[in-house]
Each structure stands twice: as structure tokens, then as C-alpha cells.
Enzyme design. Structure first.
Site, PDB file in Angstrom:
ATOM      1  N   SER A  46      -5.422  -2.916  24.064  1.00  0.00           N
ATOM      2  CA  SER A  46      -6.199  -1.981  24.884  1.00  0.00           C
ATOM      3  C   SER A  46      -7.640  -2.029  24.397  1.00  0.00           C
ATOM      4  O   SER A  46      -7.910  -2.521  23.293  1.00  0.00           O
ATOM      5  CB  SER A  46      -5.627  -0.570  24.676  1.00  0.00           C
ATOM      6  N   TYR A  96      -2.319   6.292  19.583  1.00  0.00           N
ATOM      7  CA  TYR A  96      -2.418   5.154  20.508  1.00  0.00           C
ATOM      8  C   TYR A  96      -3.401   4.115  19.965  1.00  0.00           C
ATOM      9  O   TYR A  96      -3.102   2.914  19.899  1.00  0.00           O
ATOM     10  CB  TYR A  96      -2.864   5.671  21.872  1.00  0.00           C
TER      11      TYR A  96
HETATM   12  N1  LIG Z   1      -3.051   1.582  32.319  1.00  0.00           N
HETATM   13  C1  LIG Z   1      -4.076   1.463  31.496  1.00  0.00           C
HETATM   14  O1  LIG Z   1      -5.171   1.975  31.767  1.00  0.00           O
HETATM   15  C2  LIG Z   1      -3.937   0.667  30.215  1.00  0.00           C
HETATM   16  C3  LIG Z   1      -5.114   0.376  29.509  1.00  0.00           C
HETATM   17  C4  LIG Z   1      -5.033  -0.384  28.345  1.00  0.00           C
HETATM   18  C5  LIG Z   1      -3.817  -0.850  27.908  1.00  0.00           C
HETATM   19  N2  LIG Z   1      -2.687  -0.544  28.606  1.00  0.00           N
HETATM   20  C6  LIG Z   1      -1.426  -1.087  28.081  1.00  0.00           C
HETATM   21  O2  LIG Z   1      -0.828  -1.904  29.062  1.00  0.00           O
HETATM   22  C7  LIG Z   1       0.589  -1.881  28.896  1.00  0.00           C
HETATM   23  C8  LIG Z   1       1.246  -1.559  30.229  1.00  0.00           C
HETATM   24  O3  LIG Z   1       0.797  -0.279  30.642  1.00  0.00           O
HETATM   25  P1  LIG Z   1       0.925   0.263  32.154  1.00  0.00           P
HETATM   26  O4  LIG Z   1      -0.374   0.862  32.493  1.00  0.00           O
HETATM   27  O5  LIG Z   1       1.525  -0.741  33.032  1.00  0.00           O
HETATM   28  O6  LIG Z   1       1.938   1.463  31.886  1.00  0.00           O
HETATM   29  P2  LIG Z   1       3.106   2.074  32.778  1.00  0.00           P
HETATM   30  O7  LIG Z   1       3.352   3.413  32.200  1.00  0.00           O
HETATM   31  O8  LIG Z   1       2.757   1.954  34.226  1.00  0.00           O
HETATM   32  O9  LIG Z   1       4.322   1.083  32.483  1.00  0.00           O
HETATM   33  C9  LIG Z   1       4.849   0.958  31.184  1.00  0.00           C
HETATM   34  C10 LIG Z   1       6.220   0.333  31.271  1.00  0.00           C
HETATM   35  O10 LIG Z   1       6.748   0.281  29.948  1.00  0.00           O
HETATM   36  C11 LIG Z   1       8.081   0.761  29.999  1.00  0.00           C
HETATM   37  N3  LIG Z   1       8.457   1.355  28.719  1.00  0.00           N
HETATM   38  C12 LIG Z   1       8.098   2.556  28.222  1.00  0.00           C
HETATM   39  N4  LIG Z   1       8.703   2.783  27.061  1.00  0.00           N
HETATM   40  C13 LIG Z   1       9.464   1.700  26.803  1.00  0.00           C
HETATM   41  C14 LIG Z   1      10.334   1.341  25.749  1.00  0.00           C
HETATM   42  N5  LIG Z   1      10.552   2.165  24.708  1.00  0.00           N
HETATM   43  N6  LIG Z   1      10.959   0.142  25.800  1.00  0.00           N
HETATM   44  C15 LIG Z   1      10.763  -0.693  26.849  1.00  0.00           C
HETATM   45  N7  LIG Z   1       9.962  -0.404  27.884  1.00  0.00           N
HETATM   46  C16 LIG Z   1       9.318   0.787  27.855  1.00  0.00           C
HETATM   47  C17 LIG Z   1       8.094   1.802  31.117  1.00  0.00           C
HETATM   48  O11 LIG Z   1       9.403   2.050  31.603  1.00  0.00           O
HETATM   49  C18 LIG Z   1       7.189   1.142  32.122  1.00  0.00           C
HETATM   50  O12 LIG Z   1       7.906   0.297  33.004  1.00  0.00           O
HETATM   51  C19 LIG Z   1       0.874  -0.865  27.794  1.00  0.00           C
HETATM   52  O13 LIG Z   1       1.057  -1.532  26.564  1.00  0.00           O
HETATM   53  C20 LIG Z   1      -0.400  -0.050  27.761  1.00  0.00           C
HETATM   54  O14 LIG Z   1      -0.610   0.555  26.510  1.00  0.00           O
HETATM   55  C21 LIG Z   1      -2.712   0.210  29.741  1.00  0.00           C
END
Ligand SMILES: NC(=O)c1ccc[n+]([C@@H]2O[C@H](COP(=O)([O-])OP(=O)(O)OC[C@H]3O[C@@H](n4cnc5c(N)ncnc54)[C@H](O)[C@@H]3O)[C@@H](O)[C@H]2O)c1
Length: 265
Positions: free
Chosen positions: A143, A156
Site C-alpha cells: 500500500s 495497517y
Molecule cells: N482499496 C484500497 O484503497 C487499497 C489501497 C492500498 C492497498 N490495498 C490492499 O489491496 C489488497 C486488496 O484490497 P481490496 O481493496 O481489494 O479489499 P477488499 O476488502 O475489497 O477485498 C479483500 C479480499 O480479501 C479477502 N480476505 C479478507 N480476509 C481474509 C483472510 N483472512 N484470508 C483470505 N482472504 C481474506 C476478503 O474476503 C476479500 O475478498 C489488500 O491487501 C489491501 O490492503 C487496498
């Protein structure tokens, strides 16, 4: 269309916003997919599989909580047995919850985030690296909070910084086999992770009931480019680059896709 032909990619958190987009984007370029997520996301995971299959690719789904090594070991083994090989690991599953000032976070909030966002990434590579083909690629999703700190998200940010150390170490360990390991650092991305009331409240602490538009206005003030957030596919395109041979001599790097969030002065 063919940048990932004859490859198999494993993606965790594959039912969700970005995970599903990574599955789709890699499948568009010819990859077959092993898509993993938790039991509670089974319906959404099945939809991911349908979307991959509609692109003419195979998709094997598996239930695995990244906190649970045994469930990951089984799901990875089943996926590799079904599709015959493994070329790409996208360690994507993560959470962004229980926000609060560093000294006010509960033990439970801290531990849950570290367990999923850091230990879960390690569990994923521990399960999948032994099956990975020489010349393969590992992409770990960090991130912008893995580049800079952010108020009210110490758990985080600590987890997202820590996975950079994991990736840099793996890059050294796996380089002799031609396997590359890199991190991707999204800024704000339009997924359920940030499009929710708790995040709007964090972004707009002075407003009583901030809306999505209020949150968008707050985020747009933080970026160089005139957008509040990017689309999941913008991150998937970075993942695709690191997964494909186009980045064949790129390893140990941090690829930031954030509309200038970390560079704004
Ligand atoms: N959305 C943002 O703005 C953003 C920004 C920077 C980084 N990220 C990172 O990108 C990645 C994906 O995020 P996203 O925005 O798609 O989130 P999201 O919440 O839309 O999806 C996350 C997915 O991870 C799964 N998950 C949660 N806990 C889990 C576990 N214990 N074991 C297996 N799967 C699990 C959920 O069921 C979901 O399908 C994450 O690592 C997040 O930290 C997101």
C-alpha cells in the site's frame, strides 16, 4: 491478449474488489487462475470464477483463510494438481479495519491486522513457493501505507511496511531460480475496503455524517493527478506487468500506483 499464455496464477483475496480484478486481467492475457478466499466470500468467489471462465480460461477456486497455513496448503496443492503448474503468486488478501490512533488500538485490532496482512502473506508464499516454476513471479500487495505512515492506521501501516522486507528477502532467496519478487503499492482504490462509512469518517473527522462525495473530495486533495481514487484494474495492470516477462529483470522493487499521493508537496 497473450502476455500470460501457458501460465497459472494464484491469487488470494480473489473474491474481492482488487483480487477479482487481478484474476480477470491475468485471465484476459491467457493465464489460468487459482482463486482463493475465505468461506464467507464463497458466493463472490464463485462470481470471480464465472468471470474468468467467460474469458475462456480455467479457474479453480479454493477456501483458505490466510491466517490458517493448513487451509492454504490444501487449497494451493488442489489448485496446482488441477491446473498442472504454478507460475505467479499474487498475495493480495488484506484488511483495513478497526482504525484508531496508535496508542488507542486494541490488542485484538493490532493482532488481527498483523495476522492477515503480514503473517498471511508469509503463509501464502510458504504454501505456494515450493510449487512455483523457475522463472516465475511473486507479487505482494502492499500500500502507499507501506511507503509512508498514515494517522489512525499504525497496525495497517506496520503490516504494509513489513511485507516490503518479506519481499526483498524473498527476492534474494529466489533470484537464483529466476523467480522475481516485487511489491505493488496502491493509493486509494475504489473497492469495498475504502468505500464505507468508517473510512469516510476517518477521512472527514470534522463532518458528522460524511458521504462518499465528501470522502472523494478529501482524497482528491491528497493526490497530484485530479482523481480521488483509481480503479482496481489500474492496480491489476501493474500486477500484470510484474507477473509477465515484460518485467523479466525487475525484482525487489516497490511499484507505486497512487496518482501521486506519495509525491505531492
Ligand atoms: N482499496 C484500497 O484503497 C487499497 C489501497 C492500498 C492497498 N490495498 C490492499 O489491496 C489488497 C486488496 O484490497 P481490496 O481493496 O481489494 O479489499 P477488499 O476488502 O475489497 O477485498 C479483500 C479480499 O480479501 C479477502 N480476505 C479478507 N480476509 C481474509 C483472510 N483472512 N484470508 C483470505 N482472504 C481474506 C476478503 O474476503 C476479500 O475478498 C489488500 O491487501 C489491501 O490492503 C487496498
Amino acid at each position: 491478449m497473450n502476455r500470460m499464455q501457458h501460465t497459472v496464477a494464484l491469487i488470494t483475496g480473489a473474491a474481492g474488489g482488487m483480487g477479482r480484478a487481478h484474476c480477470r486481467r491475468l485471465a484476459e492475457e491467457g493465464a489460468d487462475i487459482i482463486a482463493l478466499d475465505i468461506e464467507a466470500a464463497a458466493v463472490e468467489l464463485a462470481e470471480t470464477a464465472r468471470e474468468v471462465e467467460s474469458l475462456g480460461r480455467y479457474c479453480v477456486t479454493g477456501v483458505a483463510d490466510v491466517r490458517d497455513q493448513a487451509s492454504l496448503d490444501v487449497a494451493v496443492a488442489d489448485g496446482v494438481a488441477a491446473l498442472g503448474r504454478l507460475d505467479v503468486i499474487v498475495a493480495n488478501a488484506g484488511i483495513y479495519t478497526d482504525l484508531g490512533l496508535s496508542w488507542e488500538l486494541s490488542d485484538q485490532a493490532w493482532q488481527r491486522t498483523i495476522d492477515i496482512n503480514l503473517t498471511g502473506m508469509w503463509h501464502t508464499v510458504r504454501a505456494a513457493v515450493p510449487a512455483l516454476s523457475d522463472g516465475g513471479s511473486v507479487v505482494i500487495v502492499s500500500s502507499t501505507n507501506g511507503i509512508v505512515g498514515a494517522a489512525a492506521a499504525a497496525h495497517y501501516s506496520a503490516s504494509k511496511h513489513a511485507v516490503v522486507g518479506l519481499a526483498r528477502t524473498l527476492a534474494n532467496e529466489l533470484g537464483p531460480r529466476g523467480i522475481r519478487v516485487n511489491t505493488v503499492h496502491p493509493g486509494s482504490v475504489a473497492t469495498p475496503m475504502i468505500l464505507n462509512d468508517a473510512v469516510y469518517a476517518k477521512l472527514c473527522p470534522d463532518l458528522p455524517n460524511p458521504t462518499q462525495q465528501d470522502a472523494a473530495d478529501a482524497l482528491a486533495r491528497r493526490t497530484i493527478l485530479p482523481v480521488a481514487w483509481v480503479d482496481p484494474v489500474d492496480i491489476s495492470n501493474a500486477v500484470l506487468f510484474l507477473a509477465s516477462d515484460e518485467s523479466r529483470y525487475v525484482t525487489g522493487i516497490q511499484l507505486v500506483v497512487d496518482a501521486g499521493l506519495t509525491q505531492k508537496v
